[in-house]
Write a protein that holds these residues in place. Structure first.
Motif, PDB file in Angstrom:
ATOM      1  N   SER A 118       0.814  -1.220   0.000  1.00 54.55           N
ATOM      2  CA  SER A 118       0.000   0.000   0.000  1.00 54.55           C
ATOM      3  C   SER A 118       0.847   1.270   0.000  1.00 54.55           C
ATOM      4  O   SER A 118       0.337   2.345  -0.279  1.00 54.55           O
ATOM      5  CB  SER A 118      -0.933   0.010   1.212  1.00 54.55           C
ATOM      6  OG  SER A 118      -0.177  -0.040   2.389  1.00 54.55           O
ATOM      7  N   ARG A 119       2.117   1.147   0.287  1.00 52.89           N
ATOM      8  CA  ARG A 119       2.997   2.305   0.326  1.00 52.89           C
ATOM      9  C   ARG A 119       3.829   2.308  -0.940  1.00 52.89           C
ATOM     10  O   ARG A 119       4.738   1.512  -1.111  1.00 52.89           O
ATOM     11  CB  ARG A 119       3.858   2.256   1.564  1.00 52.89           C
ATOM     12  CG  ARG A 119       3.001   2.261   2.841  1.00 52.89           C
ATOM     13  CD  ARG A 119       3.817   1.990   4.055  1.00 52.89           C
ATOM     14  NE  ARG A 119       4.503   3.215   4.459  1.00 52.89           N
ATOM     15  CZ  ARG A 119       5.322   3.279   5.486  1.00 52.89           C
ATOM     16  NH1 ARG A 119       5.583   2.219   6.197  1.00 52.89           N
ATOM     17  NH2 ARG A 119       5.895   4.416   5.796  1.00 52.89           N
ATOM     18  N   VAL A 120       3.504   3.265  -1.836  1.00 51.75           N
ATOM     19  CA  VAL A 120       4.154   3.340  -3.141  1.00 51.75           C
ATOM     20  C   VAL A 120       4.622   4.756  -3.371  1.00 51.75           C
ATOM     21  O   VAL A 120       3.944   5.715  -3.015  1.00 51.75           O
ATOM     22  CB  VAL A 120       3.167   2.941  -4.268  1.00 51.75           C
ATOM     23  CG1 VAL A 120       3.801   3.050  -5.625  1.00 51.75           C
ATOM     24  CG2 VAL A 120       2.649   1.519  -4.051  1.00 51.75           C
ATOM     25  N   SER A 121       5.800   4.884  -3.962  1.00 54.23           N
ATOM     26  CA  SER A 121       6.340   6.181  -4.308  1.00 54.23           C
ATOM     27  C   SER A 121       6.768   6.171  -5.772  1.00 54.23           C
ATOM     28  O   SER A 121       7.336   5.163  -6.247  1.00 54.23           O
ATOM     29  CB  SER A 121       7.535   6.509  -3.413  1.00 54.23           C
ATOM     30  OG  SER A 121       8.106   7.737  -3.794  1.00 54.23           O
ATOM     31  N   LEU A 122       6.485   7.237  -6.489  1.00 58.29           N
ATOM     32  CA  LEU A 122       6.868   7.358  -7.899  1.00 58.29           C
ATOM     33  C   LEU A 122       8.000   8.369  -8.023  1.00 58.29           C
ATOM     34  O   LEU A 122       7.917   9.463  -7.494  1.00 58.29           O
ATOM     35  CB  LEU A 122       5.688   7.800  -8.752  1.00 58.29           C
ATOM     36  CG  LEU A 122       4.488   6.883  -8.797  1.00 58.29           C
ATOM     37  CD1 LEU A 122       3.345   7.539  -9.551  1.00 58.29           C
ATOM     38  CD2 LEU A 122       4.845   5.570  -9.450  1.00 58.29           C
ATOM     39  N   LYS A 123       9.022   7.975  -8.767  1.00 57.06           N
ATOM     40  CA  LYS A 123      10.155   8.867  -9.009  1.00 57.06           C
ATOM     41  C   LYS A 123      10.438   8.884 -10.499  1.00 57.06           C
ATOM     42  O   LYS A 123      10.315   7.885 -11.192  1.00 57.06           O
ATOM     43  CB  LYS A 123      11.418   8.357  -8.293  1.00 57.06           C
ATOM     44  CG  LYS A 123      11.280   8.213  -6.802  1.00 57.06           C
ATOM     45  CD  LYS A 123      11.612   9.460  -6.119  1.00 57.06           C
ATOM     46  CE  LYS A 123      11.536   9.223  -4.612  1.00 57.06           C
ATOM     47  NZ  LYS A 123      11.953  10.320  -3.853  1.00 57.06           N
ATOM     48  N   LYS A 124      10.825  10.041 -10.993  1.00 58.42           N
ATOM     49  CA  LYS A 124      11.195  10.182 -12.396  1.00 58.42           C
ATOM     50  C   LYS A 124      12.714  10.148 -12.509  1.00 58.42           C
ATOM     51  O   LYS A 124      13.409  10.792 -11.739  1.00 58.42           O
ATOM     52  CB  LYS A 124      10.650  11.499 -12.955  1.00 58.42           C
ATOM     53  CG  LYS A 124      10.930  11.700 -14.407  1.00 58.42           C
ATOM     54  CD  LYS A 124      10.353  13.008 -14.898  1.00 58.42           C
ATOM     55  CE  LYS A 124      10.716  13.239 -16.328  1.00 58.42           C
ATOM     56  NZ  LYS A 124      10.269  14.538 -16.808  1.00 58.42           N
ATOM     57  N   ILE A 125      13.188   9.389 -13.487  1.00 60.87           N
ATOM     58  CA  ILE A 125      14.647   9.301 -13.683  1.00 60.87           C
ATOM     59  C   ILE A 125      15.092  10.490 -14.494  1.00 60.87           C
ATOM     60  O   ILE A 125      14.542  10.838 -15.489  1.00 60.87           O
ATOM     61  CB  ILE A 125      15.023   7.977 -14.402  1.00 60.87           C
ATOM     62  CG1 ILE A 125      14.648   6.809 -13.536  1.00 60.87           C
ATOM     63  CG2 ILE A 125      16.493   7.974 -14.715  1.00 60.87           C
ATOM     64  CD1 ILE A 125      14.920   5.464 -14.173  1.00 60.87           C
TER      65      ILE A 125
END
Length: 144
Positions: free
Chosen positions: A137-144
């Motif tokens: 349930s714990r998700v993080s989105l990062k852009k390269i």
């Protein structure tokens, strides 16, 4: 005279046939009613398929940063041909198994998804669906 009678009989038959054909016209007013009733019947008897989406709970404005151990962080790099996890290229099935194994060891883990600009959007959706399927349930989105 017999010929005249025969001709008159033939002509009178043709006139009767024309009258019969004119009387046998199709009344199309009931077709609309029938179509409407069929439509109602199929709407009432059909079952609706509800697709479940991926829902996010965004952090509040007052949320502070959380400290975590490095072991609790699960980093993945979705690519067009699979997922890069721990420097290995995995398919969907193997990546899902890896997430399940990590989740067993660290129940409060965080999945960080590093997206590149050339990766298709489908890969992000696939990664998020794996997170949902595994209970992450714990998700993080990062852009390269």
């Amino acid at each position: 005279m017999d010929n005249n009678k025969i001709i008159l009989k033939i002509l009178s038959r043709r006139q009767r046939q024309k009258r019969i054909q004119e009387e046998r016209q199709f009344d199309s007013s009931s077709v609309g009613d029938l179509a409407f009733l069929l439509l109602i019947f199929f709407i009432v008897t059909s079952s609706f398929i509800l697709r479940q989406g991926i829902f996010f709970s965004l952090p509040s404005k007052n949320a502070s940063s959380v400290r975590m151990e490095a072991k609790q962080i699960l980093e993945v790099y979705p690519k067009n041909n699979g997922f890069i996890y721990n420097k290995d290229l995995l398919d969907r099935y193997r990546f899902k198994e890896a997430v399940i194994e990590h989740k067993k060891k660290y129940p409060n883990s965080v999945l960080i998804i590093y997206m590149d600009t050339d990766v298709k959007y489908d890969r992000l959706v696939d990664t998020l669906s794996i997170a949902k399927e595994t209970g992450t349930s714990r998700v993080s989105l990062k852009k390269i």
